[in-house]
Design an enzyme around this catalytic site. Structure first.
Site, PDB file in Angstrom:
ATOM      1  N   GLU A 298       7.567  -8.336   6.705  1.00  0.00           N
ATOM      2  CA  GLU A 298       6.240  -8.944   6.773  1.00  0.00           C
ATOM      3  C   GLU A 298       5.995  -9.603   8.128  1.00  0.00           C
ATOM      4  O   GLU A 298       4.897  -9.532   8.673  1.00  0.00           O
ATOM      5  CB  GLU A 298       6.068  -9.956   5.643  1.00  0.00           C
ATOM      6  CG  GLU A 298       5.938  -9.325   4.266  1.00  0.00           C
ATOM      7  CD  GLU A 298       4.707  -8.441   4.124  1.00  0.00           C
ATOM      8  OE1 GLU A 298       3.735  -8.623   4.891  1.00  0.00           O
ATOM      9  OE2 GLU A 298       4.724  -7.552   3.253  1.00  0.00           O
TER      10      GLU A 298
ATOM     11  N   CYS B  56      -9.383   3.264   2.232  1.00  0.00           N
ATOM     12  CA  CYS B  56     -10.565   2.422   2.458  1.00  0.00           C
ATOM     13  C   CYS B  56     -10.462   1.768   3.830  1.00  0.00           C
ATOM     14  O   CYS B  56     -10.442   0.546   3.975  1.00  0.00           O
ATOM     15  CB  CYS B  56     -10.668   1.369   1.355  1.00  0.00           C
ATOM     16  SG  CYS B  56     -12.238   0.499   1.313  1.00  0.00           S
TER      17      CYS B  56
ATOM     18  N   CYS C   4     -13.814   8.054   1.249  1.00  0.00           N
ATOM     19  CA  CYS C   4     -14.335   7.763  -0.090  1.00  0.00           C
ATOM     20  C   CYS C   4     -14.052   8.863  -1.111  1.00  0.00           C
ATOM     21  O   CYS C   4     -13.726   8.555  -2.266  1.00  0.00           O
ATOM     22  CB  CYS C   4     -15.828   7.468  -0.012  1.00  0.00           C
ATOM     23  SG  CYS C   4     -16.217   5.942   0.901  1.00  0.00           S
TER      24      CYS C   4
ATOM     25  N   CYS D  98     -17.126   1.904  -7.106  1.00  0.00           N
ATOM     26  CA  CYS D  98     -17.186   1.087  -5.885  1.00  0.00           C
ATOM     27  C   CYS D  98     -18.618   0.623  -5.635  1.00  0.00           C
ATOM     28  O   CYS D  98     -19.525   1.433  -5.437  1.00  0.00           O
ATOM     29  CB  CYS D  98     -16.673   1.894  -4.692  1.00  0.00           C
ATOM     30  SG  CYS D  98     -16.832   1.028  -3.108  1.00  0.00           S
TER      31      CYS D  98
END
Length: 292
Positions: free
Chosen positions: A37, A192, A199, A208
């Site tokens: 991370e 996205c 899409c 959506c």
């Protein structure tokens, strides 16, 4: 679609499309997730992978890293950029040894108390390493939720609002909530996307809100991309590279040859010293911290 439906759809998609990344392997512990991370902050996955594997091969536990001079963390950081993250990881490892018997805690509050660990990183480690039910919100998740739920292209960051919005979508069962978090993140990163969302390939396409509203453009504040060439950041990187790649302290005149603008070079060098990334020695040479 209900919040449970969104989570189920995202998880089903993730199970068939997720990238095979080492920090997602079964049994990966808190230290490995924490390292990933920190490295992934503002750095693409492709650049992180070799550095991550080399780092954990050398320092598989916090105690292994804490036992080494901090300059070795800076050296191993290599060309990932934003090298202060290496300092923070070393500080974090030292704190884990001193305060947690060398183990990464699972509690988000305990994680946030570690040096250099903010709300996002704490929640990510708690969720991905320990299966805790906490909202994990990066730019990809925020954009995905803004589009699918709010019907807007994106929203400006707001920690409290973003956490509340994502937490409302998480299943009650902690392990499934953690799975939802990583699924949302991957869906935002691969499908996205900010500039060219795919899409037709999205499992949320039929519900959506943004797509159903004909994809209205983003109307919030625009972030201007930071240039790199010719900046102090570039000069800092060049100076640090010389010292990092040397096997002994580097004379100041060797650093003078790195950059033509003496004023900018001096400013960059002073910044590296102030940040604790370089140590100036009495004889005019420069070394990585802890190496004299």
């Amino acid at each position: 679609m209900s919040s449970a439906g969104l989570a189920d759809a995202a998880i089903d998609w993730y199970d068939g499309h997720a990238r095979d990344l080492p920090w997602r392997n079964a049994g990966v512990g808190g230290w490995a997730v924490l390292v990933s991370e920190v490295m992934l902050q503002q750095t693409p996955v492709a650049r992180v992978l070799p550095a991550y594997e080399a780092w954990l091969a050398r320092w598989p536990t916090p105690a292994d890293l804490a036992a080494e001079p901090v300059g070795e963390a800076v050296r191993m950081w290599g060309r990932l950029g934003y090298p202060r993250r290496a300092l923070r990881l070393h500080e974090c490892a030292t704190a884990l040894v001193a305060e947690h018997a060398g183990r990464v805690p699972s509690d988000p509050e305990a994680l946030r108390a570690l040096p250099g660990v903010g709300a996002y990183t704490a929640n990510a480690v708690a969720a991905f390493a320990f299966g805790r039910r906490v909202p994990v919100v990066d730019t990809n998740v925020r954009r995905l939720v803004a589009r699918s739920v709010l019907g807007v292209a994106d929203t400006a960051a707001s920690t409290a609002r973003d956490h509340a919005a994502v937490e409302a979508l998480l299943p009650v069962e902690p392990a499934r909530a953690a799975r939802t978090s990583v699924a949302f993140m991957e869906l935002g990163a691969l499908v996205c996307t900010a500039r060219a969302p795919r899409c037709p390939a999205c499992p949320l396409r039929d519900v959506c809100a943004w797509r159903l509203a004909d994809c209205p453009p983003y109307d919030g504040p625009v972030r201007t991309p930071q240039r790199f060439a010719g900046t102090d950041r570039q000069v800092r990187g060049l100076l640090l590279e010389v010292v990092r790649d040397a096997d002994r302290p580097v004379p100041g005149d060797q650093l003078d040859a790195v950059w033509h603008d003496s004023g900018q070079r001096a400013r960059a060098l002073a910044g590296l010293v102030d940040d604790g990334l370089l140590d100036p020695l009495p004889d005019g040479r420069y070394a990585l911290p802890g190496h004299r």
